[in-house]
Design a protein around this motif. Structure first.
Motif, mmCIF file in Angstrom:
data_model
loop_
_atom_site.group_PDB
_atom_site.id
_atom_site.type_symbol
_atom_site.label_atom_id
_atom_site.label_comp_id
_atom_site.label_asym_id
_atom_site.label_seq_id
_atom_site.Cartn_x
_atom_site.Cartn_y
_atom_site.Cartn_z
ATOM 1 N N VAL A 101 0.910 -1.094 0.082
ATOM 2 C CA VAL A 101 0.067 0.166 -0.047
ATOM 3 C C VAL A 101 0.908 1.184 0.035
ATOM 4 O O VAL A 101 1.921 1.238 0.164
ATOM 5 N N SER A 102 0.244 2.419 -0.267
ATOM 6 C CA SER A 102 1.007 3.677 -0.608
ATOM 7 C C SER A 102 1.648 4.437 0.245
ATOM 8 O O SER A 102 2.912 4.647 -0.105
ATOM 9 N N SER A 103 1.257 4.722 1.733
ATOM 10 C CA SER A 103 2.149 5.432 2.355
ATOM 11 C C SER A 103 3.487 4.926 2.962
ATOM 12 O O SER A 103 4.293 5.446 2.980
ATOM 13 N N PRO A 104 3.503 3.633 3.102
ATOM 14 C CA PRO A 104 4.723 2.776 3.427
ATOM 15 C C PRO A 104 5.743 2.848 2.458
ATOM 16 O O PRO A 104 6.923 3.293 2.353
ATOM 17 N N SER A 105 5.168 2.496 1.219
ATOM 18 C CA SER A 105 6.183 2.508 -0.149
ATOM 19 C C SER A 105 6.594 3.844 -0.483
ATOM 20 O O SER A 105 7.705 4.102 -0.801
ATOM 21 N N ARG A 106 5.842 4.954 -0.302
ATOM 22 C CA ARG A 106 6.177 6.353 -0.705
ATOM 23 C C ARG A 106 7.137 6.701 0.418
ATOM 24 O O ARG A 106 8.217 7.538 0.161
ATOM 25 N N SER A 107 7.004 6.378 1.492
ATOM 26 C CA SER A 107 8.190 6.757 2.618
ATOM 27 C C SER A 107 9.530 5.923 2.628
ATOM 28 O O SER A 107 10.476 6.395 2.771
ATOM 29 N N SER A 108 9.363 4.851 1.948
ATOM 30 C CA SER A 108 10.504 4.142 1.555
ATOM 31 C C SER A 108 11.428 4.765 0.281
ATOM 32 O O SER A 108 12.549 4.597 0.307
ATOM 33 N N ILE A 109 10.497 5.146 -0.456
ATOM 34 C CA ILE A 109 11.279 6.009 -1.726
ATOM 35 C C ILE A 109 11.974 7.231 -1.053
ATOM 36 O O ILE A 109 13.077 7.521 -1.655
ATOM 37 N N MET A 110 11.329 7.858 -0.237
ATOM 38 C CA MET A 110 12.144 9.123 0.327
ATOM 39 C C MET A 110 13.083 8.797 1.172
ATOM 40 O O MET A 110 14.078 9.483 1.178
ATOM 41 N N THR A 111 13.109 7.618 1.838
ATOM 42 C CA THR A 111 14.265 7.421 3.016
ATOM 43 C C THR A 111 15.265 6.343 2.463
ATOM 44 O O THR A 111 16.368 6.221 3.176
ATOM 45 N N GLY A 112 14.883 5.309 1.402
ATOM 46 C CA GLY A 112 15.789 4.360 1.337
ATOM 47 C C GLY A 112 15.780 3.331 2.307
ATOM 48 O O GLY A 112 16.855 2.320 2.400
ATOM 49 N N GLN A 113 14.499 3.190 3.161
ATOM 50 C CA GLN A 113 14.644 2.218 4.146
ATOM 51 C C GLN A 113 13.242 1.177 3.885
ATOM 52 O O GLN A 113 12.284 1.729 3.553
ATOM 53 N N TYR A 114 13.309 0.096 4.480
ATOM 54 C CA TYR A 114 12.325 -0.743 4.411
ATOM 55 C C TYR A 114 11.256 -0.026 5.522
ATOM 56 O O TYR A 114 11.598 0.769 6.531
ATOM 57 N N THR A 115 10.178 -0.542 5.452
ATOM 58 C CA THR A 115 8.984 0.073 6.384
ATOM 59 C C THR A 115 8.982 -0.010 7.943
ATOM 60 O O THR A 115 8.914 0.969 8.383
ATOM 61 N N PRO A 116 9.555 -1.372 8.132
ATOM 62 C CA PRO A 116 9.694 -1.138 9.883
ATOM 63 C C PRO A 116 10.651 -0.376 10.304
ATOM 64 O O PRO A 116 10.688 0.233 11.581
ATOM 65 N N ARG A 117 11.840 0.255 9.539
ATOM 66 C CA ARG A 117 12.726 1.208 10.136
ATOM 67 C C ARG A 117 12.014 2.456 10.167
ATOM 68 O O ARG A 117 12.331 3.448 11.184
ATOM 69 N N HIS A 118 11.288 2.983 9.246
ATOM 70 C CA HIS A 118 10.942 4.413 9.305
ATOM 71 C C HIS A 118 9.477 4.250 10.162
ATOM 72 O O HIS A 118 8.781 5.381 10.419
ATOM 73 N N GLY A 119 8.847 3.171 10.099
ATOM 74 C CA GLY A 119 7.502 2.959 11.272
ATOM 75 C C GLY A 119 6.367 3.245 10.355
ATOM 76 O O GLY A 119 5.304 3.040 10.804
ATOM 77 N N VAL A 120 6.197 3.697 9.023
ATOM 78 C CA VAL A 120 5.021 3.926 8.336
ATOM 79 C C VAL A 120 4.903 2.702 7.762
ATOM 80 O O VAL A 120 5.398 2.335 6.543
ATOM 81 N N THR A 121 4.079 1.439 8.391
ATOM 82 C CA THR A 121 3.713 0.345 7.662
ATOM 83 C C THR A 121 2.304 0.152 6.998
ATOM 84 O O THR A 121 2.080 -0.900 6.671
ATOM 85 N N ASP A 122 1.540 1.193 7.258
ATOM 86 C CA ASP A 122 0.027 1.087 6.545
ATOM 87 C C ASP A 122 -0.315 2.360 6.134
ATOM 88 O O ASP A 122 0.573 3.510 6.433
ATOM 89 N N TRP A 123 -1.104 2.457 5.262
ATOM 90 C CA TRP A 123 -1.618 3.776 4.549
ATOM 91 C C TRP A 123 -1.926 4.638 5.862
ATOM 92 O O TRP A 123 -2.887 4.253 6.611
ATOM 93 N N ILE A 124 -1.714 5.813 5.728
ATOM 94 C CA ILE A 124 -1.918 6.763 7.036
ATOM 95 C C ILE A 124 -3.206 7.126 7.100
ATOM 96 O O ILE A 124 -3.923 7.710 6.118
ATOM 97 N N GLY A 125 -3.949 6.762 8.254
ATOM 98 C CA GLY A 125 -5.165 7.060 8.215
ATOM 99 C C GLY A 125 -6.068 5.997 8.593
ATOM 100 O O GLY A 125 -7.214 5.892 9.279
ATOM 101 N N GLU A 126 -5.230 4.723 8.335
ATOM 102 C CA GLU A 126 -6.086 3.277 8.689
ATOM 103 C C GLU A 126 -6.083 3.125 10.303
ATOM 104 O O GLU A 126 -5.032 3.322 10.841
ATOM 105 N N LYS A 127 -6.915 2.512 10.847
ATOM 106 C CA LYS A 127 -7.170 2.359 12.067
ATOM 107 C C LYS A 127 -6.304 1.002 12.326
ATOM 108 O O LYS A 127 -5.949 0.127 11.724
ATOM 109 N N SER A 128 -5.796 0.830 13.675
ATOM 110 C CA SER A 128 -4.956 -0.036 14.330
ATOM 111 C C SER A 128 -5.234 -0.401 15.518
ATOM 112 O O SER A 128 -6.033 0.308 16.232
ATOM 113 N N GLY A 129 -4.696 -1.482 16.237
ATOM 114 C CA GLY A 129 -4.912 -1.560 17.682
ATOM 115 C C GLY A 129 -6.075 -2.099 17.840
ATOM 116 O O GLY A 129 -7.021 -2.485 17.008
ATOM 117 N N GLU A 130 -6.773 -1.461 19.262
ATOM 118 C CA GLU A 130 -8.196 -1.761 19.432
ATOM 119 C C GLU A 130 -9.026 -0.987 18.474
ATOM 120 O O GLU A 130 -10.350 -1.268 18.338
#
Length: 530
Positions: A80-109
């Motif tokens: 999905v988009s936000s994580p992949s875009r953040s990886s383009i900008m940073t050169g890092q896999y998603t767990p490193r920059h911490g954006v692992t889902d599209w920004i706005g989606e719910k998580s946890g409870e």
């Protein structure tokens, strides 16, 4: 400083000084080329003519591929988009920059509010690109580049904008609430003419930037990031393009059924969506306009052009837009359709028409751009990417293992999972069941038959390597939901397999009907001022 009487300097010497200055300018421009990075949103691996589509028409992108280098095994860093875009900008896999889902989606409870009644609660994630990351835009800016962006950001808006991460000029990053035709309802993109197409507008803004840059800073390189909202849903096109592609679908033969259930949601089986085809064509028109202006300004002789997509095409969920067969799945899903994307590099020195099969990934853009521009690499930042310049120069890069981590449920049917690809082997680890699927992409690109039983040692090897990587990058994982009800989950899936399937089949047939009309103004495209 001592004053110099220019009148006393011989004309020949002045000419020599002028010639030397021009030579120095030419040298600087040659060493530091312009960068035009074009990013499509949700465009599938084979949604282009040059990638095999017989239905969609993309003559301008196809021309770029014919004059450049095309990658057949290019990957986004996430489904999905936000994580992949953040990886383009940073050169890092998603767990490193911490954006692992599209920004706005719910998580946890909070995930329970989605009423999916799933077994797991998705992991929490960063809702914006971390401020401490040194993006490719910041790096290029610090090395004398003028940085410009037009279009979709989705890496923290409105918390952080492109201007907060290295872009000096930014237009259009405020979302597409108004759709593909003006009024856009975008705080970062004032309306011009009624009914104006969004893709064309972003192309015009990019052209405007290049023209003004040539007038004011002709000797300074630029980094232009043209980030289309196309072809993301809700998909909209004009009546002319819909009619053209509807007729084309009819001539090619319209199948009686268009969808098949694949574990979770219905999945589109044919490239026959005339509205989606129109959205692609409008984006291609805009790209053609930008590339023509690049040539008109003489900038094509010193510009690296990159074209790609942020993740796979939408085959299920959202607008059920396309089919990526023979790839399985699409955006949000763990199979090749979710992560394999089109990728083209075009630049003056490249060997035109080259096709490369070596796997590359979105974290590679950062070091590759720096390498091509002759700038110092920053391995402490782009630690998960490598420069693929050797591949572009006809050589090889060192074999490596690629990883993905998506501890979430995709609204396109994706399941919380982590992935490893090593050589032709691909293993998907599922968090719901703590089991893996092993595939060999060389013999089963469609990921139809897991090979766990035939190669148990390979499963153990890849699982161990994947688990170690997850530990090394401190990957956040989903957890079991203590309120999980298998009965309620079964009801949700039954709805997908019956009601949703029926709805999508009807919508597909409606769009292919000669009398179909979305509204009286075709999403305002008919009120354009001539």
């Amino acid at each position: 400083m001592r004053n110099v009487n220019v009148a006393l300097i011989p004309i020949a010497l002045l000419s020599s000084i002028g010639y030397q200055a021009k030579a120095e300018t030419a040298k600087v421009k040659e060493e530091h080329p312009n960068i035009l990075f074009i990013l499509a949103d949700d465009l599938g691996w084979n949604d282009l003519g040059c990638m095999g589509s017989k239905f969609y028409e993309t003559p301008n992108i196809d021309s770029l591929a014919a004059t450049g280098v095309k990658f057949m095994s290019a990957y986004s860093a996430c489904t999905v988009s936000s994580p992949s875009r953040s990886s383009i900008m940073t050169g890092q896999y998603t767990p490193r920059h911490g954006v692992t889902d599209w920004i706005g989606e719910k998580s946890g409870e909070d995930w329970r509010k989605m009423k999916r009644n799933s077994k797991l609660l998705p992991a929490d994630y960063n809702w914006c690109l971390p401020e401490e990351e040194y993006t490719i835009a910041e790096c290029l800016k610090d090395n004398g580049y003028t940085t410009f962006m037009a279009g979709k950001w989705h890496m923290g808006d409105p918390k952080t904008w492109p201007e907060d991460h290295g872009f000096e000029i930014s237009v259009g990053a405020g979302g597409m609430k108004g759709g593909y035709f003006a009024p856009f309802n975008n705080p970062k993109l004032p309306d011009n003419e009624p009914g104006e197409n969004l893709s064309m507008r972003l192309g015009k803004e990019t052209i405007k930037f290049m023209e003004e840059h040539q007038k004011t800073n002709p000797d300074k390189p630029f980094f232009a990031y043209l980030s289309f909202y196309a072809v993301h849903g809700p998909i909209q096109t004009n009546q002319k393009y819909w009619s053209y592609f509807r007729d084309k679908a009819e001539k090619m033969g319209i199948a009686s059924n268009g969808f098949k259930i694949d574990r979770t949601l219905p999945v589109r089986q044919h490239q026959d969506n005339p509205v989606y085809a129109g959205v692609i064509k409008e984006m291609d028109d805009a790209i053609g306009m930008v590339l023509n202006e690049l040539k008109k300004l003489g900038l094509d002789k010193n510009t690296l052009v990159i074209f790609t997509s942020d993740n796979g095409g939408v085959t299920s969920g959202d607008n059920y837009s396309t089919s990526l067969l023979p790839l399985r799945g699409g955006k949000g899903r763990q199979w090749e359709g979710g992560i394999r994307v089109p990728l083209i590099y075009s630049y003056p020195e490249c060997k035109a028409g080259t096709t490369i099969d070596t796997p590359v990934i979105g974290t590679d853009f950062y070091p590759t751009i720096l390498d091509y521009a002759g700038l110092k690499l920053h391995p402490e930042q782009h630690k998960d990417g490598v420069s693929i310049m050797p591949l572009l120069n006809g050589k090889n890069i060192k074999p490596r293992t690629l990883f993905w981590h998506y501890p979430h449920y995709g609204n396109q049917g994706g399941e919380p999972s982590s992935i490893i690809r090593k050589g032709d082997w691909k293993l998907i680890y599922y968090y719901e069941t703590a089991h893996s699927e092993l595939y060999n992409l060389a013999i089963d690109l469609g990921e139809n038959e897991p090979l766990n039983a035939q190669y148990p040692e390979k499963v153990k090897e890849l699982e161990a390597e994947l688990m170690q990587w997850l530990k090394d990058v401190n990957a956040q994982k989903p957890v079991a939901d203590p309120l999980y009800s298998p009965v309620k989950e079964a009801a949700v899936k039954n709805n997908w397999h019956t009601k949703v399937l029926k709805q999508q089949e009807k919508l597909r047939k409606d769009m292919l009907n000669k009398n179909w009309k979305p509204n009286e103004t075709w999403w305002d495209s008919m009120i354009t001022i001539d």
